[in-house]
Design a protein around this motif. Structure first.
Motif, short mmCIF file in Angstrom:
data_model
loop_
_atom_site.label_atom_id
_atom_site.label_comp_id
_atom_site.label_asym_id
_atom_site.label_seq_id
_atom_site.Cartn_x
_atom_site.Cartn_y
_atom_site.Cartn_z
N ILE A 103 0.69 -1.26 0.15
CA ILE A 103 0.03 0.05 0.15
C ILE A 103 0.86 1.16 -0.10
O ILE A 103 1.64 1.21 0.95
N TRP A 104 0.71 2.12 -1.07
CA TRP A 104 1.43 3.22 -1.16
C TRP A 104 0.84 4.47 -0.97
O TRP A 104 -0.05 4.80 -1.82
N PHE A 105 1.14 5.17 0.25
CA PHE A 105 0.45 6.59 0.43
C PHE A 105 1.42 7.61 -0.03
O PHE A 105 2.36 7.96 0.49
N VAL A 106 1.01 8.34 -1.26
CA VAL A 106 1.67 9.24 -1.89
C VAL A 106 1.45 10.64 -1.42
O VAL A 106 0.49 11.15 -1.89
N SER A 107 2.37 11.17 -0.35
CA SER A 107 1.98 12.43 -0.09
C SER A 107 2.27 13.84 -1.14
O SER A 107 3.63 13.44 -1.56
N VAL A 108 1.54 14.47 -1.44
CA VAL A 108 1.69 15.68 -2.38
C VAL A 108 1.81 16.99 -1.77
O VAL A 108 1.77 17.84 -2.34
N ASP A 109 2.39 16.75 -0.45
CA ASP A 109 2.41 17.86 0.30
C ASP A 109 4.14 17.69 1.08
O ASP A 109 4.11 17.82 2.16
N PRO A 110 4.99 17.82 -0.11
CA PRO A 110 6.31 17.61 0.58
C PRO A 110 6.69 18.61 1.60
O PRO A 110 7.78 18.41 2.64
N GLN A 139 9.20 15.78 -9.31
CA GLN A 139 9.11 14.36 -9.50
C GLN A 139 7.51 13.94 -9.07
O GLN A 139 6.92 12.93 -9.83
N LEU A 140 6.90 14.53 -8.33
CA LEU A 140 5.69 14.25 -7.83
C LEU A 140 4.54 14.26 -9.09
O LEU A 140 3.77 13.51 -9.06
N PHE A 141 4.57 15.69 -9.64
CA PHE A 141 3.75 15.80 -10.38
C PHE A 141 3.44 15.04 -11.55
O PHE A 141 2.46 14.08 -12.00
N PRO A 142 4.63 14.44 -12.06
CA PRO A 142 4.29 13.61 -13.37
C PRO A 142 4.23 12.42 -12.90
O PRO A 142 3.46 11.50 -13.52
N PHE A 143 4.65 11.66 -11.93
CA PHE A 143 4.12 10.70 -11.13
C PHE A 143 2.84 10.35 -10.75
O PHE A 143 2.23 9.39 -11.49
N VAL A 144 2.23 11.46 -10.28
CA VAL A 144 0.85 11.13 -9.94
C VAL A 144 0.07 11.39 -11.55
O VAL A 144 -0.90 10.71 -11.38
N ARG A 145 0.52 12.11 -12.12
CA ARG A 145 -0.49 12.24 -13.51
C ARG A 145 -0.18 10.93 -14.08
O ARG A 145 -1.50 10.60 -14.79
#
Length: 213
Positions: A103-110, A139-145
């Protein structure tokens, strides 16, 4: 004897009809809140940071199934509800796959979610399968997209700000490919989260479909 034989044949035919009908229903059934991609989508390379402080790359996805969603530790509703739900049903879902289920919790609030903050948050849910990850927005934005999800940062300068983000959960196969998305139920007056009953029913359905190819 003839009558007994006749009724026996009828019973067998009825049983066969029921089995065929059930399998037909399974093939025709499409979960209301789950999207299964016609073709698995290979994820591009990425480099994130785990809640232990170590680097997390695409290689960490290999050899396991992964349920991932985006959020942040200061989220007042969607994130704690979703993480608690996934932690609670993990054992049930694991039974449907032979590989480990992460389970990955991807925080978009670094800015606020440091590895230490993520670690404290993740450990609260007492589920070893949970990994908290984050990175800079480059890194986050392209990964989340590429996960088919989204987030939007507030432009406010206030300390206690909110972050808009998706409430869906995605499924990644052991080859590091995106294969399905579990969507939240949108109902007036309710926090938009994926329903537990939908996840418990649709996860094994997705796995069956993938095995059939």
């Amino acid at each position: 004897m003839v009558a007994k034989f006749f009724y026996g044949v009828v019973a067998v035919l009825a049983l066969l009809a029921g089995i065929i009908g059930f399998h037909h229903w399974q093939q025709q059934h499409e979960p209301e809140h789950t999207l299964m991609y016609p073709q698995a989508r290979t994820l591009a390379d990425f480099r994130l940071q785990g809640h232990t402080g170590s680097a997390v790359t695409r290689e960490q996805l290999y050899g396991q199934w992964t349920l991932a969603f985006v959020g942040y530790t200061y989220c007042p509703d969607i994130c704690p509800l979703t993480l608690a739900q996934l932690a609670g049903v993990h054992e049930d879902l694991q039974q449907h796959v032979k590989e480990p289920l992460g389970i990955w919790f991807v925080s978009v609030d670094p800015n606020r979610d440091t590895p230490e903050q993520l670690a404290n948050y993740v450990h609260y849910f007492d589920q070893a399968a949970v990994l908290g990850v984050t990175a800079g927005h480059d890194q986050l934005f392209p990964f989340v997209r590429q996960l088919g999800l989204m987030y939007a940062m507030s432009s406010t300068t206030e300390e206690h700000y909110l972050v808009d983000h998706s409430a869906s959960i995605v499924l990644i196969n052991p080859q590091g490919q995106l294969v399905a998305m579990f969507k939240p139920e949108l109902a007036a007056g309710r926090v938009p989260t994926v329903r537990t009953e939908d996840l418990l029913a649709d996860f094994p359905w997705v796995i069956r479909q993938l095995k059939r190819g």
